[in-house]
Write an enzyme that holds these catalytic residues in place. Sequence first.
Site, PDB file in Angstrom:
ATOM      1  N   ASN A  10       0.987  -1.272  -0.034  1.00 49.91           N
ATOM      2  CA  ASN A  10       0.060   0.088   0.030  1.00 49.91           C
ATOM      3  C   ASN A  10       0.836   1.316  -0.077  1.00 49.91           C
ATOM      4  OD1 ASN A  10      -1.926   2.144   0.253  1.00 49.91           O
ATOM      5  ND2 ASN A  10      -2.505   1.466   2.588  1.00 49.91           N
ATOM      6  N   TRP A  11       1.175   1.878  -1.339  1.00 49.59           N
ATOM      7  CA  TRP A  11       2.083   2.927  -1.091  1.00 49.59           C
ATOM      8  C   TRP A  11       1.426   4.331  -0.828  1.00 49.59           C
ATOM      9  CZ3 TRP A  11       4.455   1.889  -6.853  1.00 49.59           C
ATOM     10  CH2 TRP A  11       5.370   0.931  -6.804  1.00 49.59           C
ATOM     11  N   LYS A  12       0.194   4.212  -0.356  1.00 49.42           N
ATOM     12  CA  LYS A  12      -0.526   5.477   0.105  1.00 49.42           C
ATOM     13  C   LYS A  12      -0.124   6.468  -0.907  1.00 49.42           C
ATOM     14  CE  LYS A  12      -0.090   3.487   4.601  1.00 49.42           C
ATOM     15  NZ  LYS A  12      -0.253   3.748   6.090  1.00 49.42           N
ATOM     16  N   HIS A  97      -9.786   1.152   4.290  1.00 45.23           N
ATOM     17  CA  HIS A  97      -8.498   1.403   5.146  1.00 45.23           C
ATOM     18  C   HIS A  97      -8.769   2.318   6.024  1.00 45.23           C
ATOM     19  CE1 HIS A  97      -4.332   2.564   5.923  1.00 45.23           C
ATOM     20  NE2 HIS A  97      -3.901   1.461   5.372  1.00 45.23           N
ATOM     21  N   GLU A  99      -7.113   4.877   7.266  1.00 50.49           N
ATOM     22  CA  GLU A  99      -6.985   6.069   6.883  1.00 50.49           C
ATOM     23  C   GLU A  99      -8.051   6.767   6.239  1.00 50.49           C
ATOM     24  OE1 GLU A  99      -2.923   5.656   5.140  1.00 50.49           O
ATOM     25  OE2 GLU A  99      -2.302   5.267   7.202  1.00 50.49           O
ATOM     26  N   GLU A 169      -6.139  -5.144   9.993  1.00 48.19           N
ATOM     27  CA  GLU A 169      -5.094  -4.088  10.463  1.00 48.19           C
ATOM     28  C   GLU A 169      -5.528  -3.628  11.673  1.00 48.19           C
ATOM     29  OE1 GLU A 169      -2.850  -2.751   6.741  1.00 48.19           O
ATOM     30  OE2 GLU A 169      -4.694  -1.465   6.660  1.00 48.19           O
ATOM     31  N   GLY A 175       1.806   1.970  10.671  1.00 49.59           N
ATOM     32  CA  GLY A 175       3.023   3.082  10.651  1.00 49.59           C
ATOM     33  C   GLY A 175       3.396   3.341  11.985  1.00 49.59           C
ATOM     34  N   SER A 215       2.813  -2.437  10.532  1.00 53.72           N
ATOM     35  CA  SER A 215       4.247  -2.531  10.723  1.00 53.72           C
ATOM     36  C   SER A 215       4.999  -3.899  10.222  1.00 53.72           C
ATOM     37  CB  SER A 215       4.587  -2.089  11.998  1.00 53.72           C
ATOM     38  OG  SER A 215       4.170  -0.705  12.290  1.00 53.72           O
ATOM     39  N   GLY A 236       2.599  -1.254   4.225  1.00 52.73           N
ATOM     40  CA  GLY A 236       2.551   0.127   4.012  1.00 52.73           C
ATOM     41  C   GLY A 236       4.194   0.660   3.907  1.00 52.73           C
ATOM     42  N   GLY A 237       4.787   1.311   4.984  1.00 56.97           N
ATOM     43  CA  GLY A 237       6.073   1.678   5.010  1.00 56.97           C
ATOM     44  C   GLY A 237       7.385   0.605   4.239  1.00 56.97           C
TER      45      GLY A 237
HETATM   46  C1  PEP Z   1      -1.001   0.090   6.105  1.00 56.51           C
HETATM   47  O1  PEP Z   1      -0.865   1.317   5.729  1.00 56.51           O
HETATM   48  O2  PEP Z   1      -2.071  -0.532   5.594  1.00 56.51           O
HETATM   49  C2  PEP Z   1       0.003  -0.631   6.749  1.00 56.51           C
HETATM   50  C3  PEP Z   1      -0.062  -1.619   7.378  1.00 56.51           C
HETATM   51  O3  PEP Z   1       1.110   0.529   7.206  1.00 56.51           O
HETATM   52  P1  PEP Z   1       2.529   0.060   7.673  1.00 56.51           P
HETATM   53  O4  PEP Z   1       2.931  -1.354   7.147  1.00 56.51           O
HETATM   54  O5  PEP Z   1       3.300   1.297   7.417  1.00 56.51           O
HETATM   55  O6  PEP Z   1       2.337  -0.169   9.230  1.00 56.51           O
END
Ligand code: PEP
Length: 253
Positions: A10-12, A97, A99, A169, A175, A215, A236-237
């Site tokens: 997920n590149w957001k 998601h 967010e 999640e 994050g 994470s 994500g990250g």
């Molecule tokens: C996400 O945004 O779906 C996510 C899991 O981010 P991260 O891996 O950075 O926690």
Amino acid sequence: MPRKPIIAANWKMHKGPADAAAFIEEFENLIGGSSSVEIVLSPTFVTLPAAKAALANSETTQLAAQNCHFEDKGAFTGEISIGMLQEIGVDYVIIGHSERRTLFGEDDAMINAKAKALHAAGVKPIVCIGETLEERESGQLESVLRRQLEVGLKELSADKMPATVIAYEPVWAIGTGKTASPADAQQAHAFVRKVLGELFGEEVAAQIRIQYGGSVKPANTAELMAQPDIDGALVGGASLEPGSFSEICKNAG
Ligand code: PEP
């Protein structure tokens, strides 16, 4: 039938078309043409066409959008329809998601409308659910997950569910660098599968892939993936660098 693991980036709001093309070239070299897991990249809307072109010869990697609208067309300034995403050739759409829920006010009913529209169009949803820290600490984990599943997946037909992915999640793990322990994550995934069984029957629930997100890194992937009800990851990250994302994909296999 065993569930094929699915690892999605997920590149957001990161990576425009040029960055995405450079990422994909390096990533595809690192993956080396075959993978035992399904791999999905989710760029921003404007980056989807460049990513699709860069993936034209890929045998391993598919494309997701990060959101969609549930109507076909109309006066919805700033929104994107599922038909438009199909024209580009997306395979999946992430919906719900955290967010989108917290920053953009999306609720379970809206997520349900999107899931229904995706099923009707034949595009596979990745439906995100998860509790906040406050909800977990006040003993509401199961009631929150149950509500998100019961309302978010309401009236979906069971025959489309095996192609639907659920991403569990925990909001407090997204994050933050804090990962749910493999045992805690497994417990939540087993509960999600139990509710899916109540909603769609156990045979269908046994086929639905449930990703963990929060994470995920190369170092914790294998341990999470070793849990019986964890069928992949939404990342994500750690998906922003070809090296770390390819390692996650390899460690998940
Ligand atoms: C996400 O945004 O779906 C996510 C899991 O981010 P991260 O891996 O950075 O926690």
